[in-house]
Design a protein around this motif. Structure first.
Motif, short mmCIF file in Angstrom:
data_model
loop_
_atom_site.label_atom_id
_atom_site.label_comp_id
_atom_site.label_asym_id
_atom_site.label_seq_id
_atom_site.Cartn_x
_atom_site.Cartn_y
_atom_site.Cartn_z
N ARG A 74 2.28 -1.51 -13.25
CA ARG A 74 1.25 -1.18 -12.92
C ARG A 74 0.20 -0.71 -12.20
O ARG A 74 -0.17 -0.17 -11.29
N ASN A 75 0.97 -2.20 -10.88
CA ASN A 75 -0.61 -2.47 -9.81
C ASN A 75 0.18 -3.52 -8.80
O ASN A 75 1.51 -4.53 -9.74
N ARG B 117 2.18 1.74 -3.97
CA ARG B 117 0.88 2.22 -4.77
C ARG B 117 0.78 3.74 -3.94
O ARG B 117 0.97 4.25 -5.27
N ASN B 118 0.45 3.99 -3.31
CA ASN B 118 0.23 5.08 -3.21
C ASN B 118 1.43 6.40 -3.42
O ASN B 118 0.90 7.39 -3.44
N THR C 199 0.83 -1.14 -0.29
CA THR C 199 -0.23 0.14 0.38
C THR C 199 0.90 0.98 -0.01
O THR C 199 0.76 2.22 -0.43
N TYR D 284 10.27 5.39 -13.25
CA TYR D 284 9.12 5.88 -13.80
C TYR D 284 10.00 5.52 -15.81
O TYR D 284 11.04 5.98 -15.48
N ILE E 178 3.45 5.27 -4.98
CA ILE E 178 3.15 5.93 -7.49
C ILE E 178 2.15 7.13 -7.30
O ILE E 178 2.00 7.49 -8.54
N ARG E 179 0.81 6.92 -7.20
CA ARG E 179 -0.51 7.54 -7.73
C ARG E 179 0.08 9.49 -7.44
O ARG E 179 -0.58 9.75 -7.97
N ALA E 180 0.49 9.24 -6.37
CA ALA E 180 0.90 10.61 -5.53
C ALA E 180 2.53 11.03 -6.23
O ALA E 180 2.74 11.83 -6.74
N ASN E 181 3.21 10.32 -6.99
CA ASN E 181 3.86 10.68 -8.21
C ASN E 181 5.19 11.47 -7.34
O ASN E 181 6.66 11.41 -7.42
N GLU F 120 4.84 7.61 -16.80
CA GLU F 120 4.55 6.55 -16.36
C GLU F 120 4.74 5.45 -14.99
O GLU F 120 6.61 5.55 -15.87
N ASN F 121 4.37 4.91 -14.52
CA ASN F 121 5.49 4.47 -13.36
C ASN F 121 5.50 2.53 -14.37
O ASN F 121 4.77 2.47 -14.79
#
Length: 131
Positions: A74-75, A13-14, A10, A64, A16-19, A70-71
Motif C-alpha cells: 500500500r505504501n 512506488r513508481n 521511489t 498484485y 506500482i503506480r504505473a501497474n 491491487e498491489n
C-alpha cells in the motif's frame, strides 16, 4: 545520488503506480537485504539478483491481487534519511499500522524487521515503513 534507499523505494512506488509487473533497480548489499525481507514478508512475488557490470541489478516481480488488481504494498515510507537519522532501542520499536505493516531496521546483526529486532532485544536505525 545521496540516498540510494530512497531511490529504491521511489522506483518500487513508481512501478506500482504505473501497474508494472517487474522493476529493475541498481543493486547494493543493503538493497538486497531489503528485497529479501520484502519477499519473506509477502510484499513482493519474486526477485532475482543479476550480476551485469560492476554493480549488478535487482529484478523485482511485484505482487498484485488478480481480482482487484491491487498491489500487496500500500505504501513505502522512508524514515531515516541522510539529513536526519532515526535510531530506536528495542523497547521503543515502532509498530506500523498496529502490527499490520513492518518497519525495516538496520541493526548491528544485520537488516531485519521491527518484530525480529524486538525479539532479539536489539535496536538500530529505522530505514523505512512498509504496509
Amino acid at each position: 545520488m545521496t540516498d540510494p534507499i530512497a531511490d529504491y523505494l521511489t522506483r518500487v512506488r513508481n512501478a506500482i503506480r504505473a501497474n508494472h509487473r517487474v522493476v529493475e533497480i541498481p543493486a547494493s548489499n543493503l538493497k538486497k537485504e531489503i528485497t529479501k525481507i520484502l519477499f519473506e514478508q509477502g510484499f513482493i512475488l519474486n526477485f532475482k539478483f543479476v550480476d551485469d557490470g560492476p554493480q549488478g541489478t535487482i529484478k523485482i516481480a511485484l505482487k498484485y491481487n488478480p481480482q482487484t488488481r491491487e498491489n500487496a504494498i500500500r505504501n513505502l515510507k522512508r524514515i531515516s534519511r541522510p539529513g536526519l537519522r532515526k535510531y530506536t532501542g528495542y523497547r521503543d520499536m515502532p509498530r506500523v499500522i498496529n502490527g499490520l505493516g513492518i518497519a525495516i531496521v538496520s541493526t548491528s546483526q544485520g537488516v531485519m524487521t521491527n518484530k525480529a529486532a524486538a525479539n532479539l532485544k536489539i535496536g538500530g536505525e529505522v530505514l523505512c515503513y512498509v504496509y
